[in-house]
Motif scaffolding. Structure first.
Motif, PDB file in Angstrom:
ATOM      1  N   GLU A  51      69.218  42.642  22.603  1.00 33.20           N
ATOM      2  CA  GLU A  51      70.468  43.401  22.741  1.00 33.20           C
ATOM      3  C   GLU A  51      70.995  43.330  24.178  1.00 33.20           C
ATOM      4  O   GLU A  51      72.200  43.160  24.391  1.00 33.20           O
ATOM      5  CB  GLU A  51      70.257  44.843  22.325  1.00 33.20           C
ATOM      6  N   THR A  52      70.104  43.455  25.156  1.00 32.73           N
ATOM      7  CA  THR A  52      70.509  43.356  26.556  1.00 32.73           C
ATOM      8  C   THR A  52      71.143  42.000  26.825  1.00 32.73           C
ATOM      9  O   THR A  52      72.203  41.907  27.462  1.00 32.73           O
ATOM     10  CB  THR A  52      69.292  43.556  27.489  1.00 32.73           C
ATOM     11  N   LEU A  53      70.524  40.947  26.331  1.00 32.60           N
ATOM     12  CA  LEU A  53      71.051  39.600  26.545  1.00 32.60           C
ATOM     13  C   LEU A  53      72.392  39.405  25.840  1.00 32.60           C
ATOM     14  O   LEU A  53      73.336  38.857  26.421  1.00 32.60           O
ATOM     15  CB  LEU A  53      70.036  38.561  26.090  1.00 32.60           C
ATOM     16  N   ARG A  54      72.499  39.868  24.607  1.00 33.26           N
ATOM     17  CA  ARG A  54      73.775  39.742  23.872  1.00 33.26           C
ATOM     18  C   ARG A  54      74.891  40.506  24.592  1.00 33.26           C
ATOM     19  O   ARG A  54      76.009  40.016  24.691  1.00 33.26           O
ATOM     20  CB  ARG A  54      73.632  40.254  22.445  1.00 33.26           C
ATOM     21  N   ASP A  55      74.569  41.691  25.087  1.00 36.50           N
ATOM     22  CA  ASP A  55      75.562  42.494  25.809  1.00 36.50           C
ATOM     23  C   ASP A  55      76.077  41.789  27.058  1.00 36.50           C
ATOM     24  O   ASP A  55      77.170  42.076  27.524  1.00 36.50           O
ATOM     25  CB  ASP A  55      74.987  43.855  26.210  1.00 36.50           C
ATOM     26  N   ARG A  56      75.287  40.873  27.586  1.00 38.90           N
ATOM     27  CA  ARG A  56      75.657  40.166  28.816  1.00 38.90           C
ATOM     28  C   ARG A  56      76.058  38.711  28.563  1.00 38.90           C
ATOM     29  O   ARG A  56      76.076  37.893  29.475  1.00 38.90           O
ATOM     30  CB  ARG A  56      74.525  40.262  29.812  1.00 38.90           C
ATOM     31  N   GLY A  57      76.337  38.375  27.310  1.00 40.99           N
ATOM     32  CA  GLY A  57      76.905  37.068  26.993  1.00 40.99           C
ATOM     33  C   GLY A  57      75.919  35.969  26.670  1.00 40.99           C
ATOM     34  O   GLY A  57      76.252  34.792  26.787  1.00 40.99           O
ATOM     35  N   PHE A  58      74.703  36.328  26.230  1.00 37.90           N
ATOM     36  CA  PHE A  58      73.704  35.329  25.864  1.00 37.90           C
ATOM     37  C   PHE A  58      73.379  35.422  24.381  1.00 37.90           C
ATOM     38  O   PHE A  58      73.204  36.510  23.840  1.00 37.90           O
ATOM     39  CB  PHE A  58      72.413  35.533  26.674  1.00 37.90           C
ATOM     40  N   VAL A  59      73.277  34.257  23.740  1.00 35.45           N
ATOM     41  CA  VAL A  59      72.983  34.172  22.307  1.00 35.45           C
ATOM     42  C   VAL A  59      71.831  33.184  22.141  1.00 35.45           C
ATOM     43  O   VAL A  59      71.729  32.200  22.878  1.00 35.45           O
ATOM     44  CB  VAL A  59      74.233  33.695  21.529  1.00 35.45           C
ATOM     45  N   GLY A  60      70.977  33.426  21.161  1.00 35.65           N
ATOM     46  CA  GLY A  60      69.847  32.539  20.892  1.00 35.65           C
ATOM     47  C   GLY A  60      70.285  31.090  20.748  1.00 35.65           C
ATOM     48  O   GLY A  60      71.285  30.795  20.092  1.00 35.65           O
ATOM     49  N   ALA A  61      69.542  30.178  21.381  1.00 37.91           N
ATOM     50  CA  ALA A  61      69.926  28.763  21.418  1.00 37.91           C
ATOM     51  C   ALA A  61      70.041  28.158  20.023  1.00 37.91           C
ATOM     52  O   ALA A  61      70.965  27.388  19.757  1.00 37.91           O
ATOM     53  CB  ALA A  61      68.922  27.976  22.256  1.00 37.91           C
ATOM     54  N   GLU A  62      69.130  28.490  19.119  1.00 41.01           N
ATOM     55  CA  GLU A  62      69.182  27.915  17.781  1.00 41.01           C
ATOM     56  C   GLU A  62      70.443  28.350  17.036  1.00 41.01           C
ATOM     57  O   GLU A  62      71.007  27.599  16.265  1.00 41.01           O
ATOM     58  CB  GLU A  62      67.921  28.265  16.986  1.00 41.01           C
ATOM     59  N   GLU A  63      70.897  29.556  17.309  1.00 41.88           N
ATOM     60  CA  GLU A  63      72.144  30.043  16.708  1.00 41.88           C
ATOM     61  C   GLU A  63      73.347  29.302  17.303  1.00 41.88           C
ATOM     62  O   GLU A  63      74.234  28.846  16.581  1.00 41.88           O
ATOM     63  CB  GLU A  63      72.281  31.547  16.934  1.00 41.88           C
ATOM     64  N   VAL A  64      73.376  29.171  18.613  1.00 46.74           N
ATOM     65  CA  VAL A  64      74.488  28.501  19.293  1.00 46.74           C
ATOM     66  C   VAL A  64      74.568  27.034  18.879  1.00 46.74           C
ATOM     67  O   VAL A  64      75.632  26.507  18.599  1.00 46.74           O
ATOM     68  CB  VAL A  64      74.350  28.617  20.827  1.00 46.74           C
ATOM     69  N   TYR A  65      73.411  26.367  18.838  1.00 51.26           N
ATOM     70  CA  TYR A  65      73.380  24.939  18.534  1.00 51.26           C
ATOM     71  C   TYR A  65      73.263  24.657  17.036  1.00 51.26           C
ATOM     72  O   TYR A  65      73.128  23.513  16.634  1.00 51.26           O
ATOM     73  CB  TYR A  65      72.237  24.264  19.292  1.00 51.26           C
ATOM     74  N   ASP A  66      73.294  25.711  16.220  1.00 46.29           N
ATOM     75  CA  ASP A  66      73.280  25.595  14.759  1.00 46.29           C
ATOM     76  C   ASP A  66      72.094  24.773  14.257  1.00 46.29           C
ATOM     77  O   ASP A  66      72.248  23.784  13.544  1.00 46.29           O
ATOM     78  CB  ASP A  66      74.594  24.994  14.262  1.00 46.29           C
ATOM     79  N   VAL A  67      70.894  25.195  14.654  1.00 46.53           N
ATOM     80  CA  VAL A  67      69.666  24.524  14.244  1.00 46.53           C
ATOM     81  C   VAL A  67      69.245  25.065  12.883  1.00 46.53           C
ATOM     82  O   VAL A  67      68.976  26.264  12.742  1.00 46.53           O
ATOM     83  CB  VAL A  67      68.539  24.749  15.279  1.00 46.53           C
ATOM     84  N   ASP A  68      69.212  24.200  11.894  1.00 50.12           N
ATOM     85  CA  ASP A  68      68.815  24.612  10.546  1.00 50.12           C
ATOM     86  C   ASP A  68      67.326  24.927  10.488  1.00 50.12           C
ATOM     87  O   ASP A  68      66.512  24.273  11.138  1.00 50.12           O
ATOM     88  CB  ASP A  68      69.115  23.498   9.540  1.00 50.12           C
ATOM     89  N   GLY A  69      66.982  25.925   9.702  1.00 49.05           N
ATOM     90  CA  GLY A  69      65.591  26.250   9.439  1.00 49.05           C
ATOM     91  C   GLY A  69      64.910  27.069  10.505  1.00 49.05           C
ATOM     92  O   GLY A  69      63.717  27.343  10.399  1.00 49.05           O
ATOM     93  N   ALA A  70      65.615  27.469  11.546  1.00 44.42           N
ATOM     94  CA  ALA A  70      64.999  28.271  12.603  1.00 44.42           C
ATOM     95  C   ALA A  70      64.801  29.696  12.091  1.00 44.42           C
ATOM     96  O   ALA A  70      65.716  30.311  11.578  1.00 44.42           O
ATOM     97  CB  ALA A  70      65.882  28.283  13.840  1.00 44.42           C
ATOM     98  N   ASP A  71      63.557  30.185  12.189  1.00 44.37           N
ATOM     99  CA  ASP A  71      63.254  31.550  11.761  1.00 44.37           C
ATOM    100  C   ASP A  71      63.841  32.584  12.705  1.00 44.37           C
ATOM    101  O   ASP A  71      64.167  33.685  12.325  1.00 44.37           O
ATOM    102  CB  ASP A  71      61.738  31.775  11.681  1.00 44.37           C
ATOM    103  N   ASP A  72      63.941  32.226  13.959  1.00 45.04           N
ATOM    104  CA  ASP A  72      64.422  33.125  14.991  1.00 45.04           C
ATOM    105  C   ASP A  72      65.472  32.368  15.791  1.00 45.04           C
ATOM    106  O   ASP A  72      65.244  31.234  16.200  1.00 45.04           O
ATOM    107  CB  ASP A  72      63.247  33.532  15.896  1.00 45.04           C
ATOM    108  N   ALA A  73      66.587  32.977  16.040  1.00 39.69           N
ATOM    109  CA  ALA A  73      67.704  32.297  16.698  1.00 39.69           C
ATOM    110  C   ALA A  73      67.415  31.904  18.138  1.00 39.69           C
ATOM    111  O   ALA A  73      68.166  31.145  18.724  1.00 39.69           O
ATOM    112  CB  ALA A  73      68.949  33.169  16.650  1.00 39.69           C
ATOM    113  N   ALA A  74      66.322  32.391  18.707  1.00 41.61           N
ATOM    114  CA  ALA A  74      66.039  32.077  20.101  1.00 41.61           C
ATOM    115  C   ALA A  74      64.653  31.469  20.319  1.00 41.61           C
ATOM    116  O   ALA A  74      64.359  31.006  21.411  1.00 41.61           O
ATOM    117  CB  ALA A  74      66.152  33.347  20.949  1.00 41.61           C
ATOM    118  N   PHE A  75      63.794  31.453  19.321  1.00 36.59           N
ATOM    119  CA  PHE A  75      62.404  31.014  19.499  1.00 36.59           C
ATOM    120  C   PHE A  75      62.354  29.541  19.877  1.00 36.59           C
ATOM    121  O   PHE A  75      62.931  28.696  19.213  1.00 36.59           O
ATOM    122  CB  PHE A  75      61.600  31.266  18.226  1.00 36.59           C
ATOM    123  N   ALA A  76      61.672  29.249  20.975  1.00 34.17           N
ATOM    124  CA  ALA A  76      61.582  27.874  21.459  1.00 34.17           C
ATOM    125  C   ALA A  76      60.187  27.296  21.326  1.00 34.17           C
ATOM    126  O   ALA A  76      59.998  26.116  21.538  1.00 34.17           O
ATOM    127  CB  ALA A  76      62.033  27.802  22.908  1.00 34.17           C
TER     128      ALA A  76
END
Length: 102
Positions: A51-76
Motif C-alpha cells: 500500500e505504501t508503494l502504491r500510494d507513492r506511484g509503484f506497482v508490481g513489475a509483473e502487473e506493469v509488464y503483464d506477465v501471465d501466470g504470476a501469483d504475485d504482481a511483484a514477486f521476483a
C-alpha cells in the motif's frame, strides 16, 4: 538529482528500515526505475508495504509488464535466504533510457 529521484531514494531507505524488510534499493531497467524489496525467506510481503508503494506511484513489475501466470504482481524470486519483490515507478515510466554502444 531530480525531486522524484530523491523521493524514491528516501522511500527505499524508509522501507529498508522496516523491521520485516531485509533490504530495499532502487534499480533501473531499460526504460523504467524499479524499487526492489527483499524480505527474509520465511516472510511474506506485508500488505502495508504494498500500500505504501502504491500510494507513492509503484506497482508490481509483473502487473506493469503483464506477465501471465504470476501469483504475485511483484514477486521476483525465492533466493536461498530471502524473497525478492520488484515494483515499477509508474510515475516516471518510460523516462529512463539505456543505450547499447557497439
Amino acid at each position: 538529482m531530480s525531486d522524484r529521484d530523491e523521493t524514491v531514494r528516501s522511500l527505499a531507505a524508509d522501507i529498508a528500515a522496516r523491521p520485516d524488510v531485509a533490504d530495499a534499493w532502487t534499480a533501473k531497467s531499460f526504460t523504467d526505475r524499479l524499487l526492489v524489496v527483499e524480505l527474509p525467506a520465511e516472510c511474506d510481503l506485508p500488505e502495508s508495504t504494498v500500500e505504501t508503494l502504491r500510494d507513492r506511484g509503484f506497482v508490481g513489475a509483473e502487473e506493469v509488464y503483464d506477465v501471465d501466470g504470476a501469483d504475485d504482481a511483484a514477486f521476483a524470486g525465492q533466493l536461498t535466504d530471502a524473497r525478492r519483490y520488484r515494483f515499477v515507478d509508474v510515475e516516471s515510466r518510460g523516462e529512463h533510457r539505456s543505450y547499447v554502444v557497439e
